[in-house]
Write a protein that holds these residues in place. Structure first.
Motif, short mmCIF file in Angstrom:
data_model
loop_
_atom_site.label_atom_id
_atom_site.label_comp_id
_atom_site.label_asym_id
_atom_site.label_seq_id
_atom_site.Cartn_x
_atom_site.Cartn_y
_atom_site.Cartn_z
N LEU A 213 -109.29 -62.15 -111.93
CA LEU A 213 -108.03 -61.70 -112.52
C LEU A 213 -106.92 -62.69 -112.14
CD1 LEU A 213 -108.08 -57.82 -112.06
CD2 LEU A 213 -108.06 -59.05 -114.21
N GLU A 214 -107.01 -63.00 -110.80
CA GLU A 214 -105.99 -63.98 -110.38
C GLU A 214 -106.16 -65.29 -111.16
OE1 GLU A 214 -106.21 -64.34 -106.13
OE2 GLU A 214 -105.17 -62.44 -105.79
N ASN A 215 -107.54 -65.58 -111.17
CA ASN A 215 -107.82 -66.80 -111.96
C ASN A 215 -107.35 -66.61 -113.39
OD1 ASN A 215 -108.97 -68.20 -109.84
ND2 ASN A 215 -111.02 -67.52 -110.34
N LYS A 216 -107.62 -65.45 -113.94
CA LYS A 216 -107.16 -65.16 -115.30
C LYS A 216 -105.67 -65.12 -115.35
CE LYS A 216 -111.24 -64.67 -117.19
NZ LYS A 216 -111.67 -65.61 -118.15
N ASP A 217 -105.14 -64.48 -114.26
CA ASP A 217 -103.66 -64.42 -114.20
C ASP A 217 -103.12 -65.83 -114.11
OD1 ASP A 217 -103.30 -61.65 -114.38
OD2 ASP A 217 -103.40 -61.34 -112.19
N ARG A 218 -103.87 -66.48 -113.21
CA ARG A 218 -103.43 -67.88 -113.11
C ARG A 218 -103.62 -68.60 -114.45
NH1 ARG A 218 -105.32 -67.82 -107.73
NH2 ARG A 218 -107.41 -68.50 -108.36
N GLU A 219 -104.73 -68.31 -114.99
CA GLU A 219 -104.93 -68.93 -116.31
C GLU A 219 -103.86 -68.44 -117.28
OE1 GLU A 219 -108.81 -68.15 -117.86
OE2 GLU A 219 -109.75 -69.35 -116.27
N ILE A 220 -103.57 -67.14 -117.22
CA ILE A 220 -102.51 -66.60 -118.08
C ILE A 220 -101.18 -67.27 -117.71
CG2 ILE A 220 -101.13 -64.48 -118.56
CD1 ILE A 220 -103.86 -62.97 -118.17
N GLN A 221 -100.98 -67.39 -116.43
CA GLN A 221 -99.74 -68.03 -115.94
C GLN A 221 -99.65 -69.47 -116.45
OE1 GLN A 221 -97.51 -65.94 -114.56
NE2 GLN A 221 -96.08 -67.45 -113.92
N SER A 222 -100.86 -70.04 -116.16
CA SER A 222 -100.90 -71.43 -116.65
C SER A 222 -100.74 -71.45 -118.16
CB SER A 222 -102.21 -72.11 -116.21
OG SER A 222 -103.27 -71.55 -116.87
N LEU A 223 -101.41 -70.43 -118.74
CA LEU A 223 -101.27 -70.32 -120.19
C LEU A 223 -99.82 -69.99 -120.52
CD1 LEU A 223 -104.48 -68.44 -121.20
CD2 LEU A 223 -103.89 -70.74 -121.85
N GLN A 224 -99.28 -69.08 -119.75
CA GLN A 224 -97.85 -68.74 -119.98
C GLN A 224 -96.99 -69.98 -119.69
OE1 GLN A 224 -97.15 -65.28 -117.51
NE2 GLN A 224 -97.65 -63.85 -119.20
N ASN A 225 -97.40 -70.59 -118.61
CA ASN A 225 -96.67 -71.84 -118.31
C ASN A 225 -96.84 -72.82 -119.45
OD1 ASN A 225 -95.67 -71.00 -115.77
ND2 ASN A 225 -97.43 -71.72 -114.71
N ASP A 226 -98.15 -72.82 -119.82
CA ASP A 226 -98.42 -73.70 -120.98
C ASP A 226 -97.63 -73.24 -122.18
OD1 ASP A 226 -100.13 -75.37 -119.62
OD2 ASP A 226 -101.84 -74.22 -120.17
N LEU A 227 -97.51 -71.90 -122.30
CA LEU A 227 -96.75 -71.35 -123.40
C LEU A 227 -95.31 -71.70 -123.23
CD1 LEU A 227 -97.07 -69.46 -125.95
CD2 LEU A 227 -96.52 -67.56 -124.38
N GLN A 228 -94.83 -71.62 -122.09
CA GLN A 228 -93.45 -72.00 -121.80
C GLN A 228 -93.23 -73.46 -122.13
OE1 GLN A 228 -90.51 -70.56 -119.92
NE2 GLN A 228 -91.43 -68.55 -120.48
N ALA A 229 -94.25 -74.12 -121.61
CA ALA A 229 -94.16 -75.55 -121.88
C ALA A 229 -94.20 -75.79 -123.35
CB ALA A 229 -95.30 -76.28 -121.17
N LEU A 230 -95.05 -74.97 -123.89
CA LEU A 230 -95.23 -75.05 -125.35
C LEU A 230 -93.98 -74.55 -126.04
CD1 LEU A 230 -98.83 -73.83 -125.76
CD2 LEU A 230 -98.05 -76.06 -126.36
N ARG A 231 -93.45 -73.47 -125.47
CA ARG A 231 -92.19 -73.02 -126.04
C ARG A 231 -91.15 -74.10 -125.93
NH1 ARG A 231 -91.80 -66.90 -123.88
NH2 ARG A 231 -93.40 -65.98 -125.28
N LEU A 232 -91.21 -74.65 -124.80
CA LEU A 232 -90.31 -75.74 -124.63
C LEU A 232 -90.60 -76.85 -125.60
CD1 LEU A 232 -89.95 -75.95 -120.79
CD2 LEU A 232 -88.23 -75.24 -122.32
N ASP A 233 -91.90 -76.98 -125.55
CA ASP A 233 -92.36 -78.01 -126.51
C ASP A 233 -91.99 -77.59 -127.90
OD1 ASP A 233 -93.36 -79.87 -124.65
OD2 ASP A 233 -95.18 -78.80 -124.65
N LEU A 234 -92.07 -76.18 -128.09
CA LEU A 234 -91.73 -75.66 -129.37
C LEU A 234 -90.30 -75.94 -129.68
CD1 LEU A 234 -92.74 -73.92 -131.88
CD2 LEU A 234 -91.99 -72.00 -130.45
N ASP A 235 -89.64 -75.66 -128.69
CA ASP A 235 -88.26 -75.90 -128.86
C ASP A 235 -88.02 -77.32 -129.19
OD1 ASP A 235 -87.39 -73.30 -128.50
OD2 ASP A 235 -87.39 -73.58 -126.42
N GLN A 236 -88.79 -78.00 -128.39
CA GLN A 236 -88.67 -79.43 -128.61
C GLN A 236 -89.20 -79.77 -129.96
OE1 GLN A 236 -90.70 -81.31 -125.38
NE2 GLN A 236 -88.91 -80.95 -124.00
N GLU A 237 -90.18 -79.01 -130.07
CA GLU A 237 -90.84 -79.27 -131.34
C GLU A 237 -90.04 -78.75 -132.52
OE1 GLU A 237 -94.25 -80.44 -132.16
OE2 GLU A 237 -94.45 -80.99 -130.08
N ARG A 238 -89.30 -77.65 -132.22
CA ARG A 238 -88.47 -77.12 -133.23
C ARG A 238 -87.61 -78.14 -133.80
NH1 ARG A 238 -86.19 -71.62 -131.40
NH2 ARG A 238 -88.20 -70.70 -131.14
#
Ligand SMILES: Nc1ncnc2c1ncn2[C@@H]1O[C@H](COP(=O)(O)OP(=O)(O)OP(=O)(O)O)[C@@H](O)[C@H]1O
Length: 991
Positions: A523-548
């Protein structure tokens, strides 16, 4: 005199023909000459004067003569001798002389010898006859032919020759006989023609000793003597001779022919073979005259006691002479001389006759020798027989003495035998007694052994039971222990299991915890993965933003990224879901494991509880059972006490193999209460003629069928027996006809008596634990012919003693005086009592049963108990009664003593019925006829009042016993229907 002497005379004599017929001697003269010859025998013929025998004599001896005999000359020889020329001329040839001799013999024989004993005639001795003949005939002829003076000498030579000599030569007869024969000889000479007188004389003498030759000699001599007589008449005779001759004449038979001259003599000699036949076989009465060969010689038949004189030469005899038939004293019949031809003829005849005679003689000799042989044989046989006879006589005597001895021996043996027999009988008797004793002992021993065996079996059964109880107890304990051990073990196992389960749970929990941790990690790993994914999403959001900003550009990239992101989220959601379900299942498993361990411990607890409950229930049941048994006993006694009457049980014995037809018997309730009995009766013809069979139904307290054993019967009555220990008077009777099984039920080895006593012993022993101690006394009596006998005393003592019955009304006890009471300290005592009673019990044979008990036997057991704990005492009596056979007198066929026995038995049984009937009426104070019989008197306290009574009625299943069986069952029914009263316990409590 020796024959040689005769021969010398013959030689010396100058025998010539008689000068003329007148020279022939008259019969009277002839008789005188005979007498003279007799008297002159030795006196006138001295031996010294005898000339020696001629040397030629031996030449002419006849060979066939057996004995040596003196040499003699035949007539022919004599005739040939010098100086005898005339004789030679006158005499016939030797053969003719033989004939003369034969004739002479025959003549003599016919004159009495042969007729006296015809058979004897055949045994004439030829040895003697020949020389005698020679002697006699020779001189005769000489005399007739020679000079007269020589005649005297001739007479001497012929007639004086003692017959004994002749006999000595021939037969060797005793001297006495010789003398007698000598007399006869002389007599014969003198009375040659007196047949009957000769017969008379000779018949008196022993003719068997006599020789025919004597007769021959005498006959011939007499004939020749007549010649001499005639010569004497001519003057050649002395005075003495004459005197003697006179005497002879007087003695001569008057019937003798006065013409007995030489002619007559020759006629006699010439008698012929027929006369010879007379000599050899004709009886006296058939005497006949001579049978001459020539017609001129035809004889006149001689009358009895009379000889007719027949002159031989009738031509030369005057006719007057023929007329003179009897010789008289002075008869001078004269003598007709022969002519030479006559003499020749006659000599020829004589020769012929001599030949015949010779032949006959030879035959006779042969016959004689045969006879002699036979006689010798017979003599030997007689001697043998005599010897045998003597032997047999001595043997006979010996046998007689032996017989006597044997007889004595036999008598002795017989006596011995008797002694031995009696001894043997004694021994046999002793043996029989010993055998009986042995048999009795063996039987008793057997019974004792059987009882021992039974006791042993029971003891072993008891021990076995105890052992089983022990084992059960031990088993229960062991079970308990085992249960406990098992429980402990189970508990420990459970504990172990629990701890193991707990451990398992812990392990599972650890595992689950670990799984949680892993899940947490995941779960932690998943959480971490989710976090990382969320982070990645953030990054991606950022990137999105950037990308926007890149918005356009980024939007496209964003959508793709979104899509990828969604995919990956979906995959993570799936993984989380799977892990969550695994966790749930692990949690379920842990829960399951935790719930199983509890169920087990629950089931153990439940089991334990159940076990405890079962134990409690068993205890309850046992307590209940004991309670119920006690209640049952109480109820039984209560019923017994309440009933109090006689109880009746019936027993049907099995049918024996050889007993005959079995009656129709049914047991309707055999598989239920077993109380009823049905018997199909005999065929009965009604007055209408219909034949019916009646069914007799009976009902008792208990009905025992044929297959019931004594053990089963006893099981029914043992409570009653035990009542005796509780202080009751108990009586058990066995009633029934002979052979119905009373003794079998009561007194046999496994009968009621031994069983009851054994049970009493056992119960008493058991009661000892509760403080009871019993004293027991036994006695055994019998009532026989209304008299009491003690079966425990020896039969002799018992017969002497008179026993009386006494009652103690207060104690309600019966006492029999003088009987033996045996303290019963052990079971063996009971055995001993039964054994002794059995041997003393009277058993007699009846028609109904071979070994029938003809008396009532009563075994009385007195039981006195004392309880030291409670202070109680009790007094009870057990009477076991084997009644005598109840058969009716008629059917028993008993007679004499047996009849008396049967009458007494029937009387006492009928009294028993009366007593029971009276008791049944139950009237207080009414008379009960106990005293009407010894049996009821004895059992007074056992029949009414304070008693428990049981009657066994025994029945036989046989058709032949049907009537008796029905009678017994009817009587039992009557007893069964009788209510006697209430039995009371005889117990006392110590103050
Ligand atoms: N129940 C039975 N089972 C087997 N045999 C029996 C039974 N009852 C009787 N018997 C046999 O029958 C025969 C006669 O029996 P038992 O002698 O007992 O007769 P009983 O009535 O006593 O005669 P008694 O009056 O003459 O004494 C015996 O041989 C006995 O063994």
């Amino acid at each position: 005199m020796d024959i040689s002497e005769e021969n010398s005379f013959l030689r010396e004599s100058r025998i010539g023909r008689p000068p003329n017929p007148s020279c022939l001697p008259t019969p009277a003269k002839a008789l005188n000459e005979i007498s003279e010859s007799e008297s002159n025998t030795r006196a006138k013929m001295p031996v010294s004067r005898l000339p020696p025998p001629p040397s030629t004599a031996s030449k002419h001896r006849l060979n066939h003569y057996e004995q040596p005999e003196p040499k003699r000359k035949t007539l022919a020889e004599r005739a040939a001798e010098p100086g005898s020329a005339s004789l030679h001329k006158a005499l016939p040839a030797p053969s003719t002389i033989s004939g003369v001799r034969t004739t002479s013999l025959k003549s003599v024989a016919s004159s009495g010898y042969g007729s006296q004993n015809p058979s004897r005639g055949k045994s004439l001795n030829r040895k003697a006859s020949r020389p005698d003949f020679s002697k006699s005939v020779g001189p005769g002829h000489h005399r007739s032919a020679s000079a007269a003076p020589r005649a005297n000498v001739f007479s001497q030579s012929t007639t004086s020759r003692p017959p004994s000599q002749a006999l000595t030569r021939t037969r060797h007869a005793p001297s006495a006989n010789n003398q007698m024969e000598g007399d006869a000889y002389r007599k014969g000479t003198s009375a040659a023609f007196s047949n009957n007188e000769l017969q008379a004389q000779y018949s008196e003498s022993d003719w068997s000793q006599r020789s025919v030759s004597n007769a021959t000699d005498s006959s011939v001599s007499s004939a020749l003597a007549r010649l001499r007589i005639d010569s004497d008449d001519d003057g050649y005779r002395s005075d003495d001779d004459r005197a003697i001759r006179e005497t002879a004449r007087r003695t001569a038979r008057p019937s003798l022919s006065t013409r007995s001259s030489l002619s007559n003599g020759f006629q006699g000699l010439r008698g012929g073979s027929e006369t010879a036949l007379v000599l050899f076989g004709q009886p006296e009465d058939s005497l006949v005259a001579f049978n001459p060969k020539t017609p001129s010689q035809i004889p006149v038949p001689i009358k009895r006691r009379e000889i007719e004189y027949t002159p031989q030469t009738p031509s030369r005899v005057s006719k007057d002479r023929f007329k003179q038939t009897h010789m008289k004293r002075h008869s001078n019949i004269g003598f007709v001389a022969w002519g030479p031809e006559d003499i020749d003829n006659r000599m020829n005849d004589m020769d012929a006759m001599f030949k015949q005679m010779k032949e006959a003689k030879e035959a006779m000799s042969q016959e004689q020798s045969n006879h002699e042989r036979m006689v010798n044989g017979y003599s030997t046989q007689i001697l043998d027989l005599n010897m045998n006879n003597q032997k047999l006589t001595s043997e006979n005597k010996m046998l007689h003495s032996q017989n006597d001895l044997l007889h004595e021996k036999a008598v002795g043996l017989e006596r011995k035998l008797q002694t031995v027999t009696s001894e043997l009988d004694d021994k046999v008797r002793q043996n029989r007694n010993a055998e009986e004793e042995f048999e009795r002992t063996s039987r008793n021993e057997l019974e004792r052994l059987r009882r021992d065996h039974t006791d042993e079996s029971e003891r072993l059964a008891r021990i076995h039971r105890d052992e089983i109880k022990d084992i059960e107890r031990r088993a229960a304990l062991e079970l308990e222990d085992t249960t406990r051990a098992l429980e402990k073990k189970f508990e420990s196992t459970l504990e172990e299991e629990r701890s193991r389960q707990a451990q398992l749970v812990q392990e599972l929990e650890v595992k689950i915890a670990k799984g949680d941790e892993n899940s947490h990690v995941v779960l932690e790993n998943k959480d971490r993965e989710i976090q990382s994914l969320q982070n990645d999403l953030q990054a991606l959001r950022l990137d999105l933003d950037q990308e926007r900003h890149l918005k356009s550009e980024a939007q496209i990239n964003l959508t793709a990224a979104r899509e990828t992101m969604q995919k990956r989220a979906m995959e993570a959601a799936d993984t989380i879901h799977a892990q969550e379900s695994t966790l749930a299942s692990l949690r379920a498993r842990i829960l399951f494991l935790e719930s199983g361990s509890k169920a087990q411990s629950d089931s153990f607890a439940e089991m334990e509880e159940r076990l405890q409950q079962a134990n409690r229930k068993a205890e309850e049941c046992q307590a209940k059972l004991i309670k119920e048994e006690t209640i049952r006993r109480i109820l039984f006694n209560a019923v017994q006490e309440l009933k109090g009457n006689i109880r009746v049980m019936a027993r049907m014995r099995p049918a024996g193999n050889a007993d005959g037809e079995v009656a129709q018997i049914q047991f309707p309730d055999a598989d239920k209460e077993s109380k009823e009995l049905e018997i199909i009766g005999k065929e009965e013809k009604s007055s209408l003629g219909t034949i019916t069979k009646k069914t007799h139904s009976f009902s008792f307290d208990r009905m025992f069928g044929p297959s019931t054993t004594n053990e089963e019967v006893f099981a029914e009555i043992q409570q009653l027996v035990q009542s005796a220990l509780d202080g009751y008077n108990v009586s058990i009777f066995a009633y029934g006809q002979t052979g119905s099984g009373k003794t079998h039920t009561m007194s046999s080895a496994d009968g009621m008596i031994p069983r009851a006593t054994h049970q009493i012993y056992e119960t008493a022993r058991n009661l000892e634990e509760k403080g009871w101690k019993y004293a027991m006394e036994g006695s055994f009596i019998e009532v026989y012919n209304e008299e009491i006998h003690d079966l425990l005393s020896s039969s002799k003592d018992s017969e002497k003693k008179k026993h009386e019955i006494r009652h103690d009304d207060q104690k309600k006890q019966t006492i029999v005086t003088g009987i033996k009471t045996v303290p019963m300290t052990s079971v063996d005592t009971v055995e001993m009592i039964l054994k002794q009673a059995d041997s003393n019990r009277r058993v007699a044979a009846t028609k109904s049963n071979e070994r029938s008990s003809r008396s009532h036997s009563v075994f009385m057991l007195k039981l006195v108990g004392h309880n030291s704990t409670t202070g109680e005492t009790s007094e009870g009596t057990l009477n076991l009664v084997d009644l005598a056979g109840s058969e009716r007198l008629k059917s028993s066929g008993a007679e004499g003593d047996r009849k008396k026995e049967t009458q007494n038995i029937n009387k006492s049984l009928s009294c028993l019925g009366d007593v029971i009937a009276a008791l049944g009426q139950g009237k207080e104070g009414s008379h009960i006829p106990y005293r009407n019989s010894k049996l009821t008197h004895l059992l007074q306290y056992s029949l009414g009042g304070n008693s428990k009574t049981l009657m066994f009625v025994m029945a036989s299943p046989m058709q032949a016993h049907l009537t008796e069986t029905l009678t017994s069952l009817k009587f039992a029914t009557k007893v069964h229907n009788t209510h006697i009263g209430t039995a009371k316990k005889s117990t006392k409590v110590k103050n």
